[in-house]
Design a protein around this motif. Sequence first.
Motif, PDB file in Angstrom:
ATOM      1  N   PHE A  80      75.038  15.202  89.851  1.00  0.00           N
ATOM      2  CA  PHE A  80      74.822  14.648  91.175  1.00  0.00           C
ATOM      3  C   PHE A  80      76.153  14.563  91.903  1.00  0.00           C
ATOM      4  O   PHE A  80      77.162  14.218  91.295  1.00  0.00           O
ATOM      5  N   TYR A  81      76.144  14.871  93.192  1.00  0.00           N
ATOM      6  CA  TYR A  81      77.279  14.575  94.067  1.00  0.00           C
ATOM      7  C   TYR A  81      76.880  13.368  94.890  1.00  0.00           C
ATOM      8  O   TYR A  81      75.826  13.348  95.520  1.00  0.00           O
ATOM      9  N   ILE A  82      77.746  12.333  94.884  1.00  0.00           N
ATOM     10  CA  ILE A  82      77.414  11.076  95.540  1.00  0.00           C
ATOM     11  C   ILE A  82      78.551  10.667  96.472  1.00  0.00           C
ATOM     12  O   ILE A  82      79.713  10.704  96.085  1.00  0.00           O
ATOM     13  N   THR A  83      78.200  10.286  97.694  1.00  0.00           N
ATOM     14  CA  THR A  83      79.142   9.683  98.634  1.00  0.00           C
ATOM     15  C   THR A  83      78.806   8.204  98.701  1.00  0.00           C
ATOM     16  O   THR A  83      77.663   7.838  98.971  1.00  0.00           O
ATOM     17  N   SER A  84      79.804   7.367  98.421  1.00  0.00           N
ATOM     18  CA  SER A  84      79.535   5.929  98.390  1.00  0.00           C
ATOM     19  C   SER A  84      80.726   5.154  98.944  1.00  0.00           C
ATOM     20  O   SER A  84      81.823   5.683  99.097  1.00  0.00           O
ATOM     21  N   LYS A  85      80.486   3.900  99.240  1.00  0.00           N
ATOM     22  CA  LYS A  85      81.546   2.979  99.651  1.00  0.00           C
ATOM     23  C   LYS A  85      82.354   2.640  98.409  1.00  0.00           C
ATOM     24  O   LYS A  85      81.802   2.280  97.379  1.00  0.00           O
ATOM     25  N   SER A  86      83.675   2.777  98.477  1.00  0.00           N
ATOM     26  CA  SER A  86      84.494   2.632  97.282  1.00  0.00           C
ATOM     27  C   SER A  86      84.543   1.201  96.756  1.00  0.00           C
ATOM     28  O   SER A  86      84.654   0.982  95.563  1.00  0.00           O
ATOM     29  N   VAL A  87      84.445   0.212  97.628  1.00  0.00           N
ATOM     30  CA  VAL A  87      84.531  -1.183  97.188  1.00  0.00           C
ATOM     31  C   VAL A  87      83.196  -1.685  96.641  1.00  0.00           C
ATOM     32  O   VAL A  87      83.125  -2.237  95.549  1.00  0.00           O
ATOM     33  N   THR A  88      82.120  -1.464  97.381  1.00  0.00           N
ATOM     34  CA  THR A  88      80.822  -2.011  96.999  1.00  0.00           C
ATOM     35  C   THR A  88      80.005  -1.065  96.127  1.00  0.00           C
ATOM     36  O   THR A  88      79.116  -1.499  95.406  1.00  0.00           O
ATOM     37  N   GLY A  89      80.256   0.242  96.217  1.00  0.00           N
ATOM     38  CA  GLY A  89      79.487   1.215  95.450  1.00  0.00           C
ATOM     39  C   GLY A  89      78.161   1.577  96.090  1.00  0.00           C
ATOM     40  O   GLY A  89      77.335   2.245  95.468  1.00  0.00           O
ATOM     41  N   TYR A  90      77.952   1.181  97.348  1.00  0.00           N
ATOM     42  CA  TYR A  90      76.699   1.501  98.041  1.00  0.00           C
ATOM     43  C   TYR A  90      76.615   3.001  98.279  1.00  0.00           C
ATOM     44  O   TYR A  90      77.521   3.604  98.844  1.00  0.00           O
TER      45      TYR A  90
END
Length: 130
Positions: A80-90
């Motif tokens: 999987f390729y995932i783009t997320s918020k680095s602090v929260t992991g959303y």
Amino acid sequence: MSLHRFQIILQCLHLVDDDEESTDKIRKIRPVLEFLVDRFQAVYRPGRDILIDETLLRCKVRLSFKQCTLHKKNRFGIKFYITSKSVTGYVYNCTIYTGKDKSKFQERTAICMSGETAKEMLGNLAKIFT
């Protein structure tokens, strides 16, 4: 939930028609994946600190797009390729790697395939930062 009840629900669960002719390897789950990504993007806009990562979901079934990563504990799985918020992991965006898409990368560009993947994962977020 009992095993019998779970099996009955699983038999009744259908996401797409089997009659469709398509070369898409994940055509049966693509509508669910696209719905989830649309909901993720509608609910939250991440700030400047975002992360693009590849992760391996352990999988033992036979798939044509199963990946092997020798340096991980769980070597075989779905990438999987995932783009997320680095602090929260959303999770903001998510795609399943099903192999090299030759139609996208026919012509030579200044950006390599990794750069093209990152640009695709950022989507409309790239417009905000440029």
